[in-house]
Scaffold this active site. Structure first.
Site, PDB file in Angstrom:
ATOM      1  CE  LYS A 190      55.011  34.905  19.108  1.00  0.00           C
ATOM      2  NZ  LYS A 190      54.658  34.800  20.328  1.00  0.00           N
ATOM      3  NE  ARG A 208      50.265  39.486  18.581  1.00  0.00           N
ATOM      4  CZ  ARG A 208      51.428  39.675  18.890  1.00  0.00           C
ATOM      5  NH1 ARG A 208      52.509  39.725  17.815  1.00  0.00           N
ATOM      6  NH2 ARG A 208      51.755  39.284  19.837  1.00  0.00           N
ATOM      7  NE  ARG A 242      58.117  38.617  27.532  1.00  0.00           N
ATOM      8  CZ  ARG A 242      57.375  38.278  26.518  1.00  0.00           C
ATOM      9  NH1 ARG A 242      57.672  37.519  25.379  1.00  0.00           N
ATOM     10  NH2 ARG A 242      55.955  38.679  26.435  1.00  0.00           N
ATOM     11  NE  ARG A 295      56.654  42.779  25.891  1.00  0.00           N
ATOM     12  CZ  ARG A 295      56.333  41.978  25.004  1.00  0.00           C
ATOM     13  NH1 ARG A 295      57.096  41.177  24.542  1.00  0.00           N
ATOM     14  NH2 ARG A 295      55.098  41.679  24.817  1.00  0.00           N
ATOM     15  NE  ARG A 321      50.776  40.006  25.489  1.00  0.00           N
ATOM     16  CZ  ARG A 321      51.735  39.971  26.313  1.00  0.00           C
ATOM     17  NH1 ARG A 321      51.646  40.379  27.542  1.00  0.00           N
ATOM     18  NH2 ARG A 321      53.020  39.664  25.914  1.00  0.00           N
TER      19      ARG A 321
HETATM   20  P1  ADP Z   1      54.674  38.628  22.701  1.00  0.00           P
HETATM   21  O1  ADP Z   1      56.127  38.777  22.422  1.00  0.00           O
HETATM   22  O2  ADP Z   1      54.076  38.700  24.016  1.00  0.00           O
HETATM   23  O3  ADP Z   1      53.917  37.636  21.746  1.00  0.00           O
HETATM   24  P2  ADP Z   1      54.778  41.091  21.067  1.00  0.00           P
HETATM   25  O4  ADP Z   1      56.031  41.815  21.343  1.00  0.00           O
HETATM   26  O5  ADP Z   1      54.738  40.239  19.769  1.00  0.00           O
HETATM   27  O6  ADP Z   1      54.201  40.083  22.341  1.00  0.00           O
HETATM   28  O7  ADP Z   1      53.495  42.134  20.758  1.00  0.00           O
HETATM   29  C1  ADP Z   1      53.155  42.871  21.878  1.00  0.00           C
HETATM   30  C2  ADP Z   1      51.901  43.828  21.510  1.00  0.00           C
HETATM   31  O8  ADP Z   1      52.197  44.545  20.234  1.00  0.00           O
HETATM   32  C3  ADP Z   1      50.808  43.032  21.254  1.00  0.00           C
HETATM   33  O9  ADP Z   1      50.174  42.464  22.436  1.00  0.00           O
HETATM   34  C4  ADP Z   1      49.893  43.842  20.618  1.00  0.00           C
HETATM   35  O10 ADP Z   1      49.399  44.929  20.989  1.00  0.00           O
HETATM   36  C5  ADP Z   1      50.970  44.579  19.637  1.00  0.00           C
HETATM   37  N1  ADP Z   1      51.309  43.712  18.441  1.00  0.00           N
HETATM   38  C6  ADP Z   1      52.571  43.028  17.958  1.00  0.00           C
HETATM   39  N2  ADP Z   1      52.422  42.617  16.854  1.00  0.00           N
HETATM   40  C7  ADP Z   1      51.152  42.866  16.318  1.00  0.00           C
HETATM   41  C8  ADP Z   1      50.391  42.319  15.437  1.00  0.00           C
HETATM   42  N3  ADP Z   1      50.928  41.745  14.160  1.00  0.00           N
HETATM   43  N4  ADP Z   1      49.147  42.641  15.103  1.00  0.00           N
HETATM   44  C9  ADP Z   1      48.586  43.429  16.141  1.00  0.00           C
HETATM   45  N5  ADP Z   1      49.052  44.018  17.056  1.00  0.00           N
HETATM   46  C10 ADP Z   1      50.472  43.627  17.203  1.00  0.00           C
HETATM   47  P1  ADP Z   2      57.636  35.368  22.653  1.00  0.00           P
HETATM   48  O1  ADP Z   2      58.307  35.746  21.769  1.00  0.00           O
HETATM   49  O2  ADP Z   2      56.911  34.206  22.030  1.00  0.00           O
HETATM   50  O3  ADP Z   2      56.427  36.030  23.237  1.00  0.00           O
HETATM   51  P2  ADP Z   2      59.840  34.988  24.170  1.00  0.00           P
HETATM   52  O4  ADP Z   2      61.040  34.382  23.253  1.00  0.00           O
HETATM   53  O5  ADP Z   2      60.125  36.330  24.561  1.00  0.00           O
HETATM   54  O6  ADP Z   2      58.660  34.560  23.594  1.00  0.00           O
HETATM   55  O7  ADP Z   2      60.251  33.893  25.747  1.00  0.00           O
HETATM   56  C1  ADP Z   2      59.203  34.355  26.642  1.00  0.00           C
HETATM   57  C2  ADP Z   2      60.022  34.016  27.999  1.00  0.00           C
HETATM   58  O8  ADP Z   2      60.466  32.669  28.218  1.00  0.00           O
HETATM   59  C3  ADP Z   2      61.665  34.806  27.913  1.00  0.00           C
HETATM   60  O9  ADP Z   2      61.607  35.286  29.319  1.00  0.00           O
HETATM   61  C4  ADP Z   2      62.368  33.659  27.508  1.00  0.00           C
HETATM   62  O10 ADP Z   2      64.005  34.019  28.129  1.00  0.00           O
HETATM   63  C5  ADP Z   2      61.938  32.431  27.969  1.00  0.00           C
HETATM   64  N1  ADP Z   2      62.095  31.447  27.242  1.00  0.00           N
HETATM   65  C6  ADP Z   2      61.934  31.295  25.967  1.00  0.00           C
HETATM   66  N2  ADP Z   2      62.148  30.022  25.395  1.00  0.00           N
HETATM   67  C7  ADP Z   2      62.212  29.045  26.532  1.00  0.00           C
HETATM   68  C8  ADP Z   2      62.580  27.710  26.808  1.00  0.00           C
HETATM   69  N3  ADP Z   2      62.710  26.948  25.734  1.00  0.00           N
HETATM   70  N4  ADP Z   2      62.525  27.453  27.789  1.00  0.00           N
HETATM   71  C9  ADP Z   2      62.588  28.408  29.094  1.00  0.00           C
HETATM   72  N5  ADP Z   2      62.290  29.548  28.776  1.00  0.00           N
HETATM   73  C10 ADP Z   2      62.188  30.071  27.700  1.00  0.00           C
END
Ligand code: ADP
Ligand code: ADP
Ligand code: ZN
Length: 223
Positions: free
Chosen positions: A15, A90, A129, A162, A173
């Protein structure tokens, strides 16, 4: 052109990666609640102190805290022409609160892009990541490495893993995603806003599919 966009999908689906690329194309900001929360934690604000423990455990931060931070961000002038939400909403309560927040101002969400990725691929993505500790830019050890190992292409600072990208936290998660966030797929499909995008495969190809939805003139559903 649709300029008020939500990215939906499990953690690790890509995302943030896709949202950033789409933001450059559309000229609107990405609002990533995870990034906003991590900034509050890093600055040790009262909100950050309340959110910290939930984040470390991989749990959701309570809705009122998340809504507060989101409202503040959406009120900034750079959101007037549109915005891309990444990691929000979420929960159903957050989605409903968002409708209330945007509705009266004629700024309702125009498209929800759901990135579909098999769970085995997600695990791959989490484990590789790496993020810039300064600007937050996202990399992957194998699929999206920086030009110079361990260093951010954009700002030159160090890349880190992270704190919540550990195998145990990732499992939590993913479970929470299925329980709390997946119901939003139905919520947005009912509103005619849902577009499913295959999130496995090449980053540029996924971005292409994303832009096709965003520039589409008609209102037919992609899902
Ligand atoms: P990911 O990229 O793995 O989806 P995020 O960076 O979006 O993770 O979120 C990291 C953490 O921040 C989540 O595991 C949660 O604890 C918190 N968080 C982020 N966005 C939200 C939301 N919209 N509602 C509740 N918690 C959130
Ligand atoms: P989210 O925000 O949904 O948690 P991220 O954008 O942080 O996901 O992506 C998760 C990990 O996967 C990162 O290390 C990113 O560089 C990698 N990644 C994202 N899209 C792709 C893809 N299409 N193919 C391979 N690796 C990807
Ligand atoms: Zn950086």
């Amino acid at each position: 052109m649709r300029r008020r966009i939500v990215f939906l999908g499990p953690p690790g689906a890509g995302k943030g990666t896709q949202a950033q690329m789409l933001a450059e194309f559309l000229g609107v900001p990405v609002i990533a609640t995870g990034d906003l929360l991590r900034a509050e934690v890093a600055a040790d604000t009262p909100l950050g102190r309340q959110a910290r423990e939930f984040m470390e455990q991989g749990a959701l931060v309570p809705d009122p805290l998340v809504m507060e931070i989101l409202k503040r961000r959406l009120a900034q002038p750079d959101c007037e022409q549109g915005f891309i939400l990444d990691g929000f909403p979420r929960t159903l309560a957050q989605a409903q609160a968002l409708e209330e927040l945007l509705g009266p101002q004629g700024r309702a969400i125009e498209a929800v892009l759901e990135l579909e990725v098999p769970e085995a691929v997600l695990v791959e993505r989490f484990s590789g990541r790496r993020v810039c500790r300064h600007c937050g830019h996202v990399y992957h050890l194998h699929t999206h490495p920086p030009r110079c190992a361990g260093t951010c292409d954009r700002c030159g600072d160090a890349l880190i893993q992270r704190a919540d990208d550990t195998p145990a936290t990732v499992r939590t998660r993913l479970q929470i995603y299925h329980q709390a966030t997946e119901p939003l797929i139905h919520f947005y499909r009912e509103r005619g806003l849902l577009h499913r995008i295959d999130g496995s495969g090449d980053i540029d190809r996924i971005q292409h599919a994303t832009r096709e939805v965003v520039v589409a003139q008609d209102d037919t559903q992609g899902a």
